[in-house]
Write a protein that holds these residues in place. Structure first.
Motif, mmCIF file in Angstrom:
data_model
loop_
_atom_site.group_PDB
_atom_site.id
_atom_site.type_symbol
_atom_site.label_atom_id
_atom_site.label_comp_id
_atom_site.label_asym_id
_atom_site.label_seq_id
_atom_site.Cartn_x
_atom_site.Cartn_y
_atom_site.Cartn_z
ATOM 1 N N ASP A 46 0.838 -1.201 0.000
ATOM 2 C CA ASP A 46 0.000 0.000 0.000
ATOM 3 C C ASP A 46 0.871 1.249 0.000
ATOM 4 O OD1 ASP A 46 -2.257 -1.490 -0.100
ATOM 5 O OD2 ASP A 46 -2.530 -1.568 2.088
ATOM 6 N N ASP A 47 2.038 1.123 0.661
ATOM 7 C CA ASP A 47 2.961 2.263 0.711
ATOM 8 C C ASP A 47 3.727 2.330 -0.601
ATOM 9 O OD1 ASP A 47 4.867 4.137 1.106
ATOM 10 O OD2 ASP A 47 5.946 3.058 2.698
ATOM 11 N N PRO A 48 3.426 3.321 -1.447
ATOM 12 C CA PRO A 48 4.081 3.359 -2.760
ATOM 13 C C PRO A 48 5.566 3.707 -2.669
ATOM 14 C CG PRO A 48 2.756 5.337 -2.425
ATOM 15 C CD PRO A 48 2.542 4.462 -1.220
ATOM 16 N N LYS A 49 5.987 4.219 -1.505
ATOM 17 C CA LYS A 49 7.393 4.621 -1.381
ATOM 18 C C LYS A 49 8.292 3.465 -0.961
ATOM 19 C CE LYS A 49 6.885 9.541 -0.450
ATOM 20 N NZ LYS A 49 6.679 10.491 0.638
ATOM 21 N N ALA A 50 7.676 2.357 -0.574
ATOM 22 C CA ALA A 50 8.480 1.228 -0.104
ATOM 23 C C ALA A 50 9.400 0.754 -1.226
ATOM 24 C CB ALA A 50 7.568 0.101 0.355
ATOM 25 N N ARG A 51 10.678 0.603 -0.911
ATOM 26 C CA ARG A 51 11.653 0.144 -1.899
ATOM 27 C C ARG A 51 12.265 -1.161 -1.415
ATOM 28 N NH1 ARG A 51 9.536 2.828 -4.780
ATOM 29 N NH2 ARG A 51 10.031 4.809 -5.769
ATOM 30 N N PRO A 52 12.478 -2.084 -2.328
ATOM 31 C CA PRO A 52 13.079 -3.344 -1.905
ATOM 32 C C PRO A 52 14.561 -3.174 -1.580
ATOM 33 C CG PRO A 52 12.825 -3.299 -4.279
ATOM 34 C CD PRO A 52 12.227 -2.018 -3.770
ATOM 35 N N ASP A 53 15.060 -4.054 -0.757
ATOM 36 C CA ASP A 53 16.481 -4.046 -0.383
ATOM 37 C C ASP A 53 17.042 -5.431 -0.706
ATOM 38 O OD1 ASP A 53 18.924 -3.447 0.632
ATOM 39 O OD2 ASP A 53 18.313 -3.452 2.742
ATOM 40 N N PHE A 54 17.941 -5.469 -1.677
ATOM 41 C CA PHE A 54 18.463 -6.748 -2.184
ATOM 42 C C PHE A 54 19.490 -7.321 -1.213
ATOM 43 C CE2 PHE A 54 21.612 -8.803 -5.219
ATOM 44 C CZ PHE A 54 20.885 -9.970 -5.371
ATOM 45 N N LYS A 55 19.250 -8.543 -0.761
ATOM 46 C CA LYS A 55 20.134 -9.174 0.224
ATOM 47 C C LYS A 55 21.087 -10.191 -0.398
ATOM 48 C CE LYS A 55 18.208 -7.193 3.793
ATOM 49 N NZ LYS A 55 18.942 -6.089 4.460
ATOM 50 N N GLY A 56 20.826 -10.545 -1.658
ATOM 51 C CA GLY A 56 21.716 -11.507 -2.308
ATOM 52 C C GLY A 56 20.971 -12.746 -2.761
ATOM 53 N N TYR A 57 21.706 -13.804 -3.055
ATOM 54 C CA TYR A 57 21.069 -15.046 -3.485
ATOM 55 C C TYR A 57 21.883 -16.243 -3.034
ATOM 56 C CZ TYR A 57 24.324 -14.513 -7.481
ATOM 57 O OH TYR A 57 25.426 -14.325 -8.269
ATOM 58 N N ARG A 58 21.163 -17.333 -2.881
ATOM 59 C CA ARG A 58 21.781 -18.614 -2.544
ATOM 60 C C ARG A 58 21.521 -19.551 -3.719
ATOM 61 N NH1 ARG A 58 23.290 -20.812 2.289
ATOM 62 N NH2 ARG A 58 22.405 -19.180 3.588
ATOM 63 N N LEU A 59 22.535 -20.328 -4.085
ATOM 64 C CA LEU A 59 22.336 -21.272 -5.191
ATOM 65 C C LEU A 59 21.794 -22.579 -4.618
ATOM 66 C CD1 LEU A 59 25.611 -20.685 -7.278
ATOM 67 C CD2 LEU A 59 23.332 -19.712 -7.671
ATOM 68 N N LEU A 60 20.585 -22.950 -5.035
ATOM 69 C CA LEU A 60 19.998 -24.222 -4.656
ATOM 70 C C LEU A 60 19.967 -25.079 -5.904
ATOM 71 C CD1 LEU A 60 17.023 -22.840 -2.508
ATOM 72 C CD2 LEU A 60 19.266 -23.627 -1.707
ATOM 73 N N GLU A 61 20.755 -26.128 -5.914
ATOM 74 C CA GLU A 61 20.975 -26.930 -7.119
ATOM 75 C C GLU A 61 21.370 -26.036 -8.289
ATOM 76 O OE1 GLU A 61 17.340 -29.075 -7.325
ATOM 77 O OE2 GLU A 61 17.983 -30.550 -5.856
ATOM 78 N N GLY A 62 22.160 -25.025 -7.982
ATOM 79 C CA GLY A 62 22.691 -24.144 -9.017
ATOM 80 C C GLY A 62 21.768 -23.006 -9.423
ATOM 81 N N ILE A 63 20.532 -23.051 -8.940
ATOM 82 C CA ILE A 63 19.548 -22.019 -9.328
ATOM 83 C C ILE A 63 19.418 -21.015 -8.192
ATOM 84 C CG2 ILE A 63 17.123 -21.607 -9.929
ATOM 85 C CD1 ILE A 63 17.132 -24.485 -11.104
ATOM 86 N N PRO A 64 19.514 -19.723 -8.496
ATOM 87 C CA PRO A 64 19.521 -18.742 -7.407
ATOM 88 C C PRO A 64 18.155 -18.572 -6.745
ATOM 89 C CG PRO A 64 19.569 -17.620 -9.534
ATOM 90 C CD PRO A 64 19.699 -19.094 -9.822
ATOM 91 N N GLU A 65 18.178 -18.531 -5.418
ATOM 92 C CA GLU A 65 17.003 -18.100 -4.661
ATOM 93 C C GLU A 65 17.313 -16.690 -4.172
ATOM 94 O OE1 GLU A 65 14.531 -20.160 -1.173
ATOM 95 O OE2 GLU A 65 16.301 -19.098 -0.456
ATOM 96 N N PHE A 66 16.619 -15.716 -4.761
ATOM 97 C CA PHE A 66 16.882 -14.319 -4.436
ATOM 98 C C PHE A 66 16.216 -13.949 -3.111
ATOM 99 C CE2 PHE A 66 16.835 -14.630 -9.110
ATOM 100 C CZ PHE A 66 18.149 -14.260 -9.345
ATOM 101 N N HIS A 67 16.917 -13.105 -2.360
ATOM 102 C CA HIS A 67 16.419 -12.694 -1.054
ATOM 103 C C HIS A 67 16.377 -11.181 -1.000
ATOM 104 C CE1 HIS A 67 17.156 -12.524 3.580
ATOM 105 N NE2 HIS A 67 15.882 -12.383 3.282
#
Lengths: 492, 354
Positions: free
Chosen positions: B263-284
């Motif tokens: 609902d808050d249009p000003k909210a911005r995501p904060d990228f924490k990185g990724y973990r490779l699970l069977e080589g495929i990234p899980e973004f956080h």
């Protein structure tokens, strides 16, 4: 993939072989073996606790090199222009890539990275190609230090940027129109996203970023000396008459104005509208100038020389992109200001051009990594070892006096050779144009006399008074490296 | 296409049929060797020279399949005409070594058997692309090359329309093989139609997507080959890494874009990185109060988008019009609305067959 640059590398190898005759008497240089066809543009080197090397490359790999087996293994991949690496352990590395400072770890023990954790991405990116991110290195407290390149008016910004846009001076709309017609108004190098042109510090645990010092252009090289002082190189260009080495302290401004609007509470005009005398007053000048054309055109990383690597322990070495050279820097503090001299350390002798990163191993081996990124430079890596039995002549150290210089040589100098020494001086302009010619050039007359009886220490007394903000260039034909330049800021 | 059945006469050497008046002038000589090689090919298939040079061309038949070949240098723009003419000449032209009588032929070397060689000299009459072609019956359609006279050839063979399509296709195949990655594969790069902090991911099953680490969301997906990073890597980053396959899904631009809407249009995501699970990234990443992990993977030819959203106290709204389906939550117009509990393990499917 077949990259044209590989041709450049093979030529370098040939050049190395033919130069073997001109080996440096005091240092042994050898090439590090690479698999054929593999990316050899080095962005960063660090040494693991077990003596292996962690190296990050232009194409995005982190590879580990074992000097014992001379073998490489891939640890991680897919990074975006990594330009520095710090080994936190044998299984965890912190790498500066274009978009982030990232901790890259092997958490399942298979020897390959599986966790790419963002340490910090709190700086902006306009997508301009020249917004490189250099580092990290660690400060004495363990914080990461990173330097952020400004953008080049060789290209505009992308439609989508990351972070805040600075609306000051040339409007954003102009960055989308026909760039060729407006780009001059942007400044040769510009900073429109946060902390471009700054050195920042980053807490390794929280990732919190602290802007540390401003006024940088293309600061591709950072290092600490033995007293915990931070030194940063920059590249000749706008506001850089010749390439400098700065002694960087918190809150200070180092001359390139594009970065200034990111100061907290900045309410001044667009950077190019700030009167130059005002910038002059604010800026901290270079501790050392690398004279363009003769000393270095694109200096890179400064590194402290440890004990056990020859007669220069405690001084700094600096890489250079444009020729097969490592430069040596001798510093001193005069009236509270750090300043000093530079001279080539090793020329050719098996080195390659493009020495971008340096690292000392635990056995006092110096490793170099080369790059070019489509500019002048080279590829591959070299290993350099001191030959304790090798004798050569060079200036060990230099110190500024009220009316001249004290020179200390490694070996005795014959009195007849003293007459062959010449000295001249010049300065460089501080202005928005690209680079500066040598200005107010003049030969300097001097007398030279021995200090003590072993013919290694001499006092040079100039006939004219020394002038601050001038570079004094010696030619010392009896030395392995005859060129030596002292940048005078303060006079004792 | 076979030479059997024809009687091969002794070689008739047809050096320069056409000599310009300027031939007497002393010109710089350009020396080149062209070989006929296996597969009805000339090697090299193209070369460059200047119009004030004299070409000394040595032609060697290295075809291991005992195929005879000739070589004719012809006028710019006349390739089609000579190819057509070569189809019409019959056994009666054996004496002419199958070189058609045609004004477009500027210089020629008659039929050579394997391991034979002959030379000719040639002086171009102006700038342009001069084809050279083998007119032995059945060869001309694919056995030709190009001399670039004071004209820059296209940088790579793939885009050079003056050389045979089969060679261009082979070059394209070689390029694709050299760019192929072992899937899954993650590559950070400057990518088109995304923010500057972008990530390209190659999934098994020849599905690929771009994830934006600035806005923390997938941007688009494509099928087939992955990316060509050469332009970016061979510059200083001033050019993009190219997407190689056809796009089958796009998350849209800045305003109406796929992904979690607060609902808050000003909210911005904060990228924490990724973990490779069977080589495929899980973004956080975090977004407002939400702690989000998302992972795109391929299954049964479809692109699945797995969410694990924690910290939600209210239902989560995901803007997902059109070709995205889910087994949980309810659709409210262009939004999927998912309860906090369902949001902790939610799978969307992005249709890849459209």
């Amino acid at each position: 993939m077949n990259h044209p640059s590989f041709l450049g590398f093979s030529l370098t190898v040939i050049a190395t072989a033919t130069l073997a005759l001109a080996d440096h008497p005091g240092y042994q240089v050898e090439a590090v073996p690479f698999e054929k066809g593999i990316d050899q543009e080095v962005g960063g080197i660090d040494i693991l606790p077990d003596g292996r090397l962690a190296v990050c490359f232009h194409h995005g790999d982190i590879r580990l090199y074992d000097p014992k087996t001379k073998g490489w293994t891939v640890f991680g991949s897919g990074l975006h222009e990594p330009l520095g690496i710090v080994a936190e352990s044998s299984s965890s590395f912190v790498v500066m890539q274009r978009p982030e400072l990232t901790r890259i770890s092997d958490t399942d023990g298979d020897g390959k990275a599986d966790f790419y954790e963002t340490v910090c991405d709190d700086f902006g990116m306009t997508g301009n190609y020249h917004e490189f991110a250099f580092g990290p290195i660690r400060d004495p407290d363990g914080n990461y230090v990173v330097s952020l390149n400004v953008a080049s008016n060789g290209a505009p910004v992308r439609d989508e940027i990351r972070g805040e846009w600075l609306e000051l001076g040339l409007p954003r709309e102009d960055f989308k129109k026909a760039w060729g017609t407006v780009k001059r108004k942007a400044g040769r190098m510009y900073s429109r996203a946060p902390y471009r042109g700054w050195v920042v510090k980053i807490d390794p645990k929280t990732g919190e970023m602290t802007p540390w010092a401003s006024g940088f252009r293309s600061p591709n090289g950072m290092g600490y000396d033995q007293d915990g002082r931070l030194f940063v190189t920059d590249n000749q260009g706008d506001w850089r008459g010749t390439s400098p080495l700065y002694h960087v302290e918190k809150g200070k401004f180092y001359g390139h104005p594009a970065s200034l609007p990111w100061e907290e509470g900045y309410d001044g005009p667009a950077p190019l509208e700030i009167p130059v005398p005002e910038l002059e007053k604010r800026r901290t000048p270079a501790a050392v100038w690398f004279t363009q054309g003769s000393m270095a055109n694109s200096p890179t990383q400064p590194i402290l020389i440890p004990e056990g690597f020859g007669p220069f322990a405690g001084q700094l070495l600096v890489g250079e992109m444009n020729r097969a050279r490592i430069v040596r820097v001798m510093l001193e503090e005069i009236n509270g200001v750090v300043q000093g001299a530079c001279t080539p350390f090793i020329d050719d002798s098996g080195l390659a051009r493009g020495i971008n990163r340096l690292a000392f191993g635990p056995d006092q081996t110096l490793w170099t990594g080369q790059t070019h990124l489509s500019w002048a430079g080279g590829e591959g890596m070299r290993r350099i070892q001191w030959k304790p039995e090798g004798q050569f002549q060079d200036v060990r150290d230099i110190s500024l006096k009220t009316q001249g210089f004290d020179l200390e040589f490694l070996e005795p100098v014959a009195t007849a050779d003293l007459e062959k020494i010449t000295l001249r001086r010049y300065t460089f302009a501080y202005h928005s144009a690209y680079g500066s010619p040598q200005k107010e050039k003049a030969d300097v007359s001097f007398e030279i006399r021995a200090l003590g009886s072993d013919q290694t220490k001499f006092r040079v007394t100039t006939k004219e008074a020394l002038r601050p903000d001038f570079c004094y260039e010696f030619q010392l034909p009896m030395c392995q490296n005859p060129l030596l330049c002292y940048t005078v800021r303060e006079i004792p | 296409m076979t030479s059997q059945g024809f009687v091969i006469t002794p070689l008739v050497l047809l050096t320069a049929l056409f000599l310009p008046a300027s031939a007497q002038n002393k010109k710089k000589v350009k020396t080149t060797t062209i070989e006929a090689v296996e597969g009805l090919r000339f090697s090299p298939v193209r070369f460059s020279m200047r119009q004030d040079e004299q070409l000394k061309l040595k032609f060697v038949n290295k075809d291991p399949n005992d195929q005879p070949h000739n070589l004719a240098i012809i006028k710019p723009g006349s390739l089609k005409a000579i190819q057509d003419a070569s189809l019409k000449i019959g056994p009666d032209s054996i004496e002419n070594d199958y070189i058609p009588e045609n004004d477009a032929i500027l210089a020629a070397i008659g039929l050579l058997e394997t391991d034979q060689e002959e030379s000719l000299t040639f002086e171009p009459t102006g700038k342009g692309v001069y084809p050279f072609v083998c007119t032995f019956p059945g060869h001309a359609a694919i056995m030709y090359g190009a001399i670039y006279v004071d004209q820059r050839p296209p940088k790579d063979l793939i885009s050079d329309t003056n050389i045979p399509q089969i060679i261009r296709d082979q070059e394209m195949q070689k390029l694709k093989e050299s760019l192929a990655v072992e899937r899954p594969h993650v590559m950070r790069a400057f990518l088109p139609n995304a923010g500057p902090a972008a990530i390209a991911v190659a999934l098994p099953g020849d599905l690929n997507f771009c994830w934006d680490a600035g806005t923390c969301r997938p941007r688009y997906a494509w099928s087939g080959a992955f990316v060509d990073p050469r332009a970016m890597l061979n510059s200083n980053g001033s050019r993009f890494t190219q997407i190689l396959g056809p796009e089958f899904w796009s998350a849209g631009g800045d305003e109406n874009t796929f992904g979690i809407k607060l609902d808050d249009p000003k909210a911005r995501p904060d990228f924490k990185g990724y973990r490779l699970l069977e080589g495929i990234p899980e973004f956080h990443y975090t977004l407002g109060e939400l702690d989000v992990r998302e992972r795109l993977y391929s299954e049964e030819g479809q692109l699945r988008w797995h969410f694990s959203i924690k910290g939600a106290s209210d239902p989560v709204k995901i803007y997902a019009p059109g070709a995205v389906t889910t087994t949980r939550g309810t659709r409210e117009g262009d939004f999927l609305v998912v309860g906090p509990k369902s949001a902790q393990n939610l799978i969307l499917t992005i249709k890849s067959s459209s």
